[in-house]
Design a protein around this motif. Structure first.
Motif, short mmCIF file in Angstrom:
data_model
loop_
_atom_site.label_atom_id
_atom_site.label_comp_id
_atom_site.label_asym_id
_atom_site.label_seq_id
_atom_site.Cartn_x
_atom_site.Cartn_y
_atom_site.Cartn_z
N MET A 1 0.83 -1.18 0.00
CA MET A 1 0.00 0.00 0.00
C MET A 1 0.88 1.25 0.00
N ARG A 2 0.59 2.16 -0.87
CA ARG A 2 1.37 3.40 -0.98
C ARG A 2 0.84 4.47 -0.04
N SER A 3 1.77 5.24 0.50
CA SER A 3 1.41 6.40 1.30
C SER A 3 2.12 7.61 0.70
N ARG A 4 1.53 8.77 0.88
CA ARG A 4 2.09 10.01 0.32
C ARG A 4 2.50 10.95 1.45
N HIS A 5 3.63 11.61 1.22
CA HIS A 5 4.22 12.44 2.28
C HIS A 5 4.89 13.67 1.69
N ARG A 6 4.85 14.76 2.44
CA ARG A 6 5.58 15.98 2.07
C ARG A 6 7.02 15.84 2.56
N VAL A 7 7.96 16.34 1.76
CA VAL A 7 9.39 16.17 2.02
C VAL A 7 10.01 17.42 2.64
N TRP A 8 10.87 17.16 3.61
CA TRP A 8 11.81 18.14 4.15
C TRP A 8 13.19 17.62 3.76
N ALA A 9 13.95 18.35 2.96
CA ALA A 9 15.22 17.86 2.43
C ALA A 9 16.41 18.47 3.18
N TYR A 10 17.33 17.60 3.56
CA TYR A 10 18.56 18.04 4.25
C TYR A 10 19.76 17.32 3.66
N SER A 11 20.93 17.84 3.96
CA SER A 11 22.17 17.36 3.34
C SER A 11 22.84 16.24 4.14
N ASP A 12 24.10 16.02 3.86
CA ASP A 12 24.91 15.01 4.52
C ASP A 12 25.33 15.47 5.93
N HIS A 13 25.62 14.49 6.77
CA HIS A 13 26.26 14.69 8.08
C HIS A 13 25.50 15.61 9.02
#
Length: 164
Positions: free
Chosen positions: A1-13
């Protein structure tokens, strides 16, 4: 089953002191609202007031390196975050996430596609996600780990097992 989500994007480390500032470690330990209020405040001052239940963090490599502080997981749970999906996790952070019931998924290539506010579609059973028109595969979590997360963490899972 698929779920949908809003993304918060962050980098490495992104380390645990950035996820939850150490200066609050002993003053807000058991206060969920305060934990949520300070989540990522030094990295992204908008996060704590704008995050919505069901959102996900998509991050680069080595998410959660640094100290073994649990608040770096529990503050995100207090915000209602659904999951952290990263290129890789610091070992102790990954274990703390599972122990506290936060879904932590490792997915190579995901951070290159992530942008704040984009939508991610996730299928835990199939081990795939869709983001920015691309489909990426990840190793599905073992049933025992999914059970722990679904129960709300290791202690809740063990308590539920004792009641059976």
């Amino acid at each position: 089953m698929r779920s949908r989500h809003r993304v918060w994007a962050y980098s490495d480390h992104v380390n645990t002191d950035v996820i939850f500032p150490g200066k609050y470690t002993y003053s807000v330990q058991h206060d969920s609202a305060a934990l949520a209020r300070h989540a990522l405040e030094d990295l992204d001052p908008d996060f704590a007031r704008a995050v919505q239940p069901g959102d996900v963090i998509v991050a680069g490599r080595n998410w959660g390196n640094g100290s073994s502080r649990e608040q770096a997981v529990t503050c995100l749970l207090a915000c209602g975050l659904y999951a952290v999906i990263a290129e890789s996790f610091a070992r102790i952070y990954f274990r703390n996430a599972i122990n506290n019931g936060l879904l932590a998924l490792t997915c190579p290539g995901v951070s290159a596609l992530a942008q704040n506010g984009s939508e991610l579609s996730l299928d835990l059973d199939a081990g795939e996600l869709e983001l920015a028109g691309e489909t990426l595969r990840f190793a599905p979590l073992p049933p025992s780990v999914r059970h722990i997360v679904a129960a709300g963490g290791l202690i809740a899972s063990l308590r539920a097992a004792r009641r059976c």
